[in-house]
Design a protein around this motif. Sequence first.
Motif, PDB file in Angstrom:
ATOM      1  N   VAL A 172      65.700  36.804  57.867  1.00  9.81           N
ATOM      2  CA  VAL A 172      64.525  37.615  56.673  1.00  9.81           C
ATOM      3  C   VAL A 172      65.354  39.016  56.240  1.00  9.81           C
ATOM      4  CG1 VAL A 172      63.040  35.884  57.573  1.00  9.81           C
ATOM      5  CG2 VAL A 172      63.212  37.928  58.612  1.00  9.81           C
ATOM      6  N   ALA A 173      64.584  39.031  55.108  1.00 15.17           N
ATOM      7  CA  ALA A 173      64.585  40.517  54.684  1.00 15.17           C
ATOM      8  C   ALA A 173      63.467  41.101  53.982  1.00 15.17           C
ATOM      9  CB  ALA A 173      65.422  39.871  53.209  1.00 15.17           C
ATOM     10  N   PRO A 174      62.387  41.991  55.225  1.00 14.39           N
ATOM     11  CA  PRO A 174      61.417  42.131  54.716  1.00 14.39           C
ATOM     12  C   PRO A 174      61.212  43.318  53.371  1.00 14.39           C
ATOM     13  CG  PRO A 174      61.788  42.584  57.038  1.00 14.39           C
ATOM     14  CD  PRO A 174      62.857  42.331  56.137  1.00 14.39           C
ATOM     15  N   SER A 175      60.870  42.990  51.942  1.00 18.28           N
ATOM     16  CA  SER A 175      61.513  44.008  50.928  1.00 18.28           C
ATOM     17  C   SER A 175      59.935  45.012  50.922  1.00 18.28           C
ATOM     18  CB  SER A 175      61.139  42.890  50.014  1.00 18.28           C
ATOM     19  OG  SER A 175      60.206  42.286  49.448  1.00 18.28           O
ATOM     20  N   MET A 200      67.490  41.564  57.599  1.00 24.48           N
ATOM     21  CA  MET A 200      68.254  42.165  56.767  1.00 24.48           C
ATOM     22  C   MET A 200      66.955  43.385  56.049  1.00 24.48           C
ATOM     23  SD  MET A 200      70.267  41.958  53.605  1.00 24.48           S
ATOM     24  CE  MET A 200      69.620  40.527  52.550  1.00 24.48           C
ATOM     25  N   ALA A 201      67.697  44.992  56.296  1.00 22.34           N
ATOM     26  CA  ALA A 201      66.320  44.869  56.121  1.00 22.34           C
ATOM     27  C   ALA A 201      66.308  46.167  54.784  1.00 22.34           C
ATOM     28  CB  ALA A 201      65.937  46.513  57.279  1.00 22.34           C
ATOM     29  N   GLN A 251      66.183  47.353  65.459  1.00 20.97           N
ATOM     30  CA  GLN A 251      66.940  46.211  65.257  1.00 20.97           C
ATOM     31  C   GLN A 251      67.427  45.571  63.802  1.00 20.97           C
ATOM     32  OE1 GLN A 251      68.665  45.177  68.133  1.00 20.97           O
ATOM     33  NE2 GLN A 251      67.257  47.401  68.668  1.00 20.97           N
ATOM     34  N   ALA A 252      67.273  46.335  63.017  1.00 19.91           N
ATOM     35  CA  ALA A 252      67.493  45.585  61.791  1.00 19.91           C
ATOM     36  C   ALA A 252      69.366  45.368  62.015  1.00 19.91           C
ATOM     37  CB  ALA A 252      67.505  46.605  60.942  1.00 19.91           C
ATOM     38  N   ASP A 253      69.621  43.805  61.372  1.00 15.44           N
ATOM     39  CA  ASP A 253      71.213  43.756  61.382  1.00 15.44           C
ATOM     40  C   ASP A 253      71.487  43.901  59.832  1.00 15.44           C
ATOM     41  OD1 ASP A 253      70.834  41.694  64.133  1.00 15.44           O
ATOM     42  OD2 ASP A 253      69.244  40.565  63.035  1.00 15.44           O
ATOM     43  N   ILE A 254      71.138  44.220  59.047  1.00 14.25           N
ATOM     44  CA  ILE A 254      72.130  44.551  57.961  1.00 14.25           C
ATOM     45  C   ILE A 254      71.328  45.662  57.674  1.00 14.25           C
ATOM     46  CG2 ILE A 254      72.613  44.355  55.865  1.00 14.25           C
ATOM     47  CD1 ILE A 254      73.230  41.275  57.092  1.00 14.25           C
TER      48      ILE A 254
END
Length: 336
Positions: A172-175, A200-201, A251-254
């Motif tokens: 998931v990529a919070p925008s 993925m932040a 704890q973002a992975d990317i």
Amino acid sequence: MIADLGRRTETGAFTRTRRTRRTAALRGLVRETRLDPASFIYPLFVTHGSDVRQPISSMPGQYRLSLDQLGAEARELRSLGVRAVLLFGIPSSKDPEGTEGYSPDGIVQQAVRVLKDADPDLAVICDICLCEYTDHGHCGLLSPTGEVLNDDSLPLLAQMAVTCAEAGADMVAPSDMMDGRIGAIREALDERGLTETALMAYSAKYASAFYGPFREAADSAPQFGDRLGYQMDPPNAREALREVEADEAEQADIVMVKPALAYLDIIRQVRDRTDLPVAAYNVSGEYSMLKAAIANGWLDEERVILETLTSIRRAGADILITYHAKEAARWLASND
Ligand code: PBG
């Protein structure tokens, strides 16, 4: 003479950097940056209905697709070696809370299931944000006076992440650019046992004019005001590093920098400061700008697009989110 000021060795030889540029084979040997479709993420706009393949007028070559189109899309991506998609949804109706965004049967959650069915190996990533789903077009809940509420929006964003992950999303990529969202989403995912879903932040997401065409595509323009109160101010660079640091701690992975081209310096600084993978979003306005010049015959399509994508990689991005993914993959395969 300039040549005498240090460019000659004692025996009188010049520094001849041209020697390794002479042939394609030699240039290939010394090339420092390469493009690989395996590092591309292709954004997809999914919409209700059937048999829909609706062109997005401000983004030539991009479409809004209904669910029944996604199987073919997945097959095409696999044949091109593009292994990841980023999903955006166009809901059937919008409301102040953006309800369809976090419904287990929302359009994006359905799209995840269809894509995973079609190709379980495809990396499916969901953009997490309320702006496509709210009638006011802002990325979170509003106060009665029209301010975007940070902490009150977090549970809804977390709910959206959980429903996407439960539908089978790999990431998931919070925008939305609310503070604390990475931590809130990680905690909500973990509580549901979704410990393997990656985050993925959109860490350094600027309040950019380059998002214009996307807002037509996703029908997500704010109905009043702008996003300057939550997205980053374009003149700031150090602040981007603080954003990255916070997301890393949560704890973002990317981590991501967005847009890419006017922010290549930010990509480089982020690359030098973190050991996490760095993604860059080559956004809609950057795509449309090139396509418009290409359509006018002012720029050579293949060369200018590959040069642009290479520049983002050279600046330090590991991952390229780009609407050019399919065409670039095609050119790269034919150039081999
Ligand atoms: C949603 C979102 C936007 C983009 C990605 N996610 C638009 C915005 O913030 O207004 C832009 C992508 C693009 O321009 O290609 N918040």
